[in-house]
Motif scaffolding. Structure first.
Motif, PDB file in Angstrom:
ATOM      1  N   LEU A 293       0.810  -1.214   0.000  1.00  0.00           N
ATOM      2  CA  LEU A 293       0.000   0.000   0.000  1.00  0.00           C
ATOM      3  C   LEU A 293       0.843   1.263   0.000  1.00  0.00           C
ATOM      4  CD1 LEU A 293      -2.904  -0.912   2.447  1.00  0.00           C
ATOM      5  CD2 LEU A 293      -3.112  -0.369   0.017  1.00  0.00           C
ATOM      6  N   SER A 294       2.045   1.195   0.534  1.00  0.00           N
ATOM      7  CA  SER A 294       2.889   2.391   0.610  1.00  0.00           C
ATOM      8  C   SER A 294       3.190   2.965  -0.773  1.00  0.00           C
ATOM      9  CB  SER A 294       4.191   2.088   1.353  1.00  0.00           C
ATOM     10  OG  SER A 294       4.920   1.075   0.678  1.00  0.00           O
ATOM     11  N   GLY A 295       3.158   2.158  -1.819  1.00  0.00           N
ATOM     12  CA  GLY A 295       3.401   2.653  -3.164  1.00  0.00           C
ATOM     13  C   GLY A 295       2.196   2.564  -4.069  1.00  0.00           C
ATOM     14  N   TRP A 296       1.015   2.353  -3.478  1.00  0.00           N
ATOM     15  CA  TRP A 296      -0.202   2.133  -4.273  1.00  0.00           C
ATOM     16  C   TRP A 296      -0.445   3.263  -5.267  1.00  0.00           C
ATOM     17  CZ3 TRP A 296      -2.573  -2.404  -4.214  1.00  0.00           C
ATOM     18  CH2 TRP A 296      -3.780  -2.508  -4.896  1.00  0.00           C
ATOM     19  N   GLU A 297      -0.347   4.470  -4.776  1.00  0.00           N
ATOM     20  CA  GLU A 297      -0.596   5.632  -5.626  1.00  0.00           C
ATOM     21  C   GLU A 297       0.706   6.330  -5.983  1.00  0.00           C
ATOM     22  OE1 GLU A 297      -3.236   7.544  -2.936  1.00  0.00           O
ATOM     23  OE2 GLU A 297      -4.990   6.538  -3.744  1.00  0.00           O
TER      24      GLU A 297
ATOM     25  N   ASP B  37       6.814   9.473  -0.158  1.00  0.00           N
ATOM     26  CA  ASP B  37       7.779   9.616   0.938  1.00  0.00           C
ATOM     27  C   ASP B  37       9.202   9.240   0.525  1.00  0.00           C
ATOM     28  OD1 ASP B  37       5.714  10.403   2.569  1.00  0.00           O
ATOM     29  OD2 ASP B  37       5.452   8.426   3.489  1.00  0.00           O
ATOM     30  N   ASP B  38       9.352   8.502  -0.574  1.00  0.00           N
ATOM     31  CA  ASP B  38      10.673   8.035  -1.013  1.00  0.00           C
ATOM     32  C   ASP B  38      11.119   8.694  -2.312  1.00  0.00           C
ATOM     33  OD1 ASP B  38      10.807   6.269   1.134  1.00  0.00           O
ATOM     34  OD2 ASP B  38       9.824   4.664   0.012  1.00  0.00           O
ATOM     35  N   SER B  39      10.537   9.842  -2.652  1.00  0.00           N
ATOM     36  CA  SER B  39      10.876  10.495  -3.910  1.00  0.00           C
ATOM     37  C   SER B  39      10.647  11.991  -3.804  1.00  0.00           C
ATOM     38  CB  SER B  39      10.034   9.911  -5.038  1.00  0.00           C
ATOM     39  OG  SER B  39       8.663  10.118  -4.766  1.00  0.00           O
ATOM     40  N   SER B  40      11.139  12.690  -4.816  1.00  0.00           N
ATOM     41  CA  SER B  40      10.973  14.137  -4.856  1.00  0.00           C
ATOM     42  C   SER B  40      11.147  14.610  -6.299  1.00  0.00           C
ATOM     43  CB  SER B  40      12.001  14.815  -3.944  1.00  0.00           C
ATOM     44  OG  SER B  40      11.735  16.204  -3.857  1.00  0.00           O
ATOM     45  N   SER B  41      10.961  15.885  -6.512  1.00  0.00           N
ATOM     46  CA  SER B  41      11.162  16.465  -7.836  1.00  0.00           C
ATOM     47  C   SER B  41      12.518  17.141  -7.895  1.00  0.00           C
ATOM     48  CB  SER B  41      10.086  17.509  -8.138  1.00  0.00           C
ATOM     49  OG  SER B  41       8.830  16.896  -8.204  1.00  0.00           O
ATOM     50  N   CYS B  42      13.111  17.079  -9.072  1.00  0.00           N
ATOM     51  CA  CYS B  42      14.382  17.753  -9.302  1.00  0.00           C
ATOM     52  C   CYS B  42      14.158  19.257  -9.180  1.00  0.00           C
ATOM     53  CB  CYS B  42      14.914  17.390 -10.692  1.00  0.00           C
ATOM     54  SG  CYS B  42      16.387  18.308 -11.185  1.00  0.00           S
ATOM     55  N   ASP B  43      15.034  19.948  -8.460  1.00  0.00           N
ATOM     56  CA  ASP B  43      14.893  21.394  -8.262  1.00  0.00           C
ATOM     57  C   ASP B  43      15.207  22.186  -9.528  1.00  0.00           C
ATOM     58  OD1 ASP B  43      14.088  21.164  -5.611  1.00  0.00           O
ATOM     59  OD2 ASP B  43      16.127  21.262  -4.830  1.00  0.00           O
ATOM     60  N   ARG B  44      15.850  21.569 -10.514  1.00  0.00           N
ATOM     61  CA  ARG B  44      16.211  22.279 -11.740  1.00  0.00           C
ATOM     62  C   ARG B  44      15.203  22.035 -12.859  1.00  0.00           C
ATOM     63  NH1 ARG B  44      22.101  22.298 -13.370  1.00  0.00           N
ATOM     64  NH2 ARG B  44      21.841  24.539 -13.399  1.00  0.00           N
ATOM     65  N   CYS B  45      14.802  20.759 -13.084  1.00  0.00           N
ATOM     66  CA  CYS B  45      13.926  20.455 -14.234  1.00  0.00           C
ATOM     67  C   CYS B  45      12.541  19.947 -13.822  1.00  0.00           C
ATOM     68  CB  CYS B  45      14.592  19.448 -15.161  1.00  0.00           C
ATOM     69  SG  CYS B  45      14.710  17.776 -14.481  1.00  0.00           S
ATOM     70  N   SER B  46      12.309  19.726 -12.533  1.00  0.00           N
ATOM     71  CA  SER B  46      11.034  19.274 -11.971  1.00  0.00           C
ATOM     72  C   SER B  46      10.669  17.828 -12.321  1.00  0.00           C
ATOM     73  CB  SER B  46       9.877  20.192 -12.388  1.00  0.00           C
ATOM     74  OG  SER B  46      10.101  21.484 -11.900  1.00  0.00           O
ATOM     75  N   SER B  47      11.613  17.045 -12.862  1.00  0.00           N
ATOM     76  CA  SER B  47      11.321  15.630 -13.120  1.00  0.00           C
ATOM     77  C   SER B  47      11.232  14.892 -11.787  1.00  0.00           C
ATOM     78  CB  SER B  47      12.394  15.003 -14.016  1.00  0.00           C
ATOM     79  OG  SER B  47      13.627  14.917 -13.340  1.00  0.00           O
ATOM     80  N   HIS B  48      10.447  13.831 -11.772  1.00  0.00           N
ATOM     81  CA  HIS B  48      10.214  13.067 -10.546  1.00  0.00           C
ATOM     82  C   HIS B  48      11.256  11.961 -10.442  1.00  0.00           C
ATOM     83  CE1 HIS B  48       7.743  11.743  -7.206  1.00  0.00           C
ATOM     84  NE2 HIS B  48       7.995  10.514  -7.605  1.00  0.00           N
ATOM     85  N   SER B  49      11.965  11.875  -9.311  1.00  0.00           N
ATOM     86  CA  SER B  49      13.009  10.862  -9.120  1.00  0.00           C
ATOM     87  C   SER B  49      12.970  10.320  -7.705  1.00  0.00           C
ATOM     88  CB  SER B  49      14.401  11.459  -9.384  1.00  0.00           C
ATOM     89  OG  SER B  49      14.527  11.891 -10.711  1.00  0.00           O
ATOM     90  N   CYS B  50      13.440   9.069  -7.580  1.00  0.00           N
ATOM     91  CA  CYS B  50      13.558   8.482  -6.242  1.00  0.00           C
ATOM     92  C   CYS B  50      14.802   9.066  -5.559  1.00  0.00           C
ATOM     93  CB  CYS B  50      13.643   6.960  -6.337  1.00  0.00           C
ATOM     94  SG  CYS B  50      15.123   6.320  -7.127  1.00  0.00           S
ATOM     95  N   PHE B  51      14.886   8.922  -4.245  1.00  0.00           N
ATOM     96  CA  PHE B  51      16.012   9.487  -3.508  1.00  0.00           C
ATOM     97  C   PHE B  51      17.336   8.832  -3.885  1.00  0.00           C
ATOM     98  CE2 PHE B  51      12.899  10.977  -0.083  1.00  0.00           C
ATOM     99  CZ  PHE B  51      12.898  12.263  -0.572  1.00  0.00           C
ATOM    100  N   ASP B  52      17.296   7.579  -4.376  1.00  0.00           N
ATOM    101  CA  ASP B  52      18.529   6.929  -4.811  1.00  0.00           C
ATOM    102  C   ASP B  52      19.112   7.606  -6.043  1.00  0.00           C
ATOM    103  OD1 ASP B  52      18.401   5.079  -2.770  1.00  0.00           O
ATOM    104  OD2 ASP B  52      17.382   3.561  -3.985  1.00  0.00           O
ATOM    105  N   CYS B  53      18.271   8.197  -6.856  1.00  0.00           N
ATOM    106  CA  CYS B  53      18.734   8.824  -8.103  1.00  0.00           C
ATOM    107  C   CYS B  53      19.003  10.320  -7.960  1.00  0.00           C
ATOM    108  CB  CYS B  53      17.717   8.598  -9.214  1.00  0.00           C
ATOM    109  SG  CYS B  53      17.584   6.869  -9.712  1.00  0.00           S
ATOM    110  N   LEU B  54      18.425  10.965  -6.953  1.00  0.00           N
ATOM    111  CA  LEU B  54      18.649  12.394  -6.739  1.00  0.00           C
ATOM    112  C   LEU B  54      19.999  12.627  -6.082  1.00  0.00           C
ATOM    113  CD1 LEU B  54      15.168  13.591  -5.431  1.00  0.00           C
ATOM    114  CD2 LEU B  54      16.215  14.165  -7.630  1.00  0.00           C
ATOM    115  N   SER B  55      20.624  13.711  -6.454  1.00  0.00           N
ATOM    116  CA  SER B  55      21.902  14.107  -5.838  1.00  0.00           C
ATOM    117  C   SER B  55      21.711  15.466  -5.197  1.00  0.00           C
ATOM    118  CB  SER B  55      22.999  14.203  -6.896  1.00  0.00           C
ATOM    119  OG  SER B  55      23.185  12.977  -7.525  1.00  0.00           O
ATOM    120  N   SER B  56      22.426  15.665  -4.117  1.00  0.00           N
ATOM    121  CA  SER B  56      22.359  16.947  -3.430  1.00  0.00           C
ATOM    122  C   SER B  56      23.609  17.749  -3.783  1.00  0.00           C
ATOM    123  CB  SER B  56      22.288  16.728  -1.922  1.00  0.00           C
ATOM    124  OG  SER B  56      22.344  17.951  -1.241  1.00  0.00           O
TER     125      SER B  56
END
Length: 194
Positions: free
Chosen positions: A146-150, A164-183
């Motif tokens: 259920l945690s990923g249902w929607e 809860d495990d993803s966010s949008s890129c601050d530059r291009c707004s694409s949706h990525s998981c935290f494993d793929c995002l870099s700070s």
């Protein structure tokens, strides 16, 4: 078809005492008191009940139809679970409930109780047991959690993620998981791989 023919259909070799015609009739009457809708289709030799809407951990899954086929009673599965207004998992349209895929219920620990109810002709108990499983969530035996249902698909790696495990890129707004995002250490912004 007469009720005595239904009783004969319920007989399974090696089963414990089968309910009498009177008991089967009482079970059928009890279904009408217990479920929102009941359909006895004598021609198709099916009994179908409709549950109330099901909500698990704030995820609305809707109503389900449980359809028992007397012609398939001695095969597995002898019943199907249909979503009335499907609200499937975001990554798999065949998963309409964490424990239902392609209209087949993962019975889990309820398997033996369901089989006993069917072998003994306890129709009311069978439908109540299946509904009870539909109203329960066990993440350890779910087809889909259920945690990923929607959830949403990561645009970098393609995996399914919950909010809860993803966010949008601050530059291009694409949706990525935290494993793929870099700070970025200079500006503290999160950026995708591109």
């Amino acid at each position: 078809m007469r009720l005595s023919e239904w009783q004969h259909s319920l007989k399974v070799p090696g089963a414990h005492a089968i309910k009498s015609v009177r008991d089967i009739l009482a079970d059928l009457h009890a279904l009408y008191d217990e479920f929102a809708e009941v359909d006895l289709n004598l021609r198709a030799r099916t009994i179908t009940v409709t549950t109330d809407p099901i909500v698990l951990e704030e995820v609305h899954l809707g109503e389900f139809r449980i359809q028992l086929s007397l012609d398939e009673l001695h095969t597995s599965p002898s019943y199907r679970v249909f979503a009335v207004d499907p609200q499937p998992a975001s990554s798999n349209e065949e998963v309409t409930h964490p424990h239902v895929m392609s209209k087949v219920l993962c019975e889990g620990e309820g398997k033996l109780a369901i089989r006993d109810a069917l072998r003994q002709g306890r129709l009311f108990d069978f439908f109540v047991l299946v509904r009870q499983i539909l109203q329960t969530y066990n993440p350890g035996s779910a087809y889909y959690k259920l945690s990923g249902w929607e959830g949403r698909r990561c645009e970098d790696c393609g995996s399914q993620t919950c909010d809860d495990d993803s966010s949008s890129c601050d530059r291009c707004s694409s949706h990525s998981c935290f494993d793929c995002l870099s700070s970025c250490s200079d500006c503290d912004r999160f950026c995708c791989s591109s």
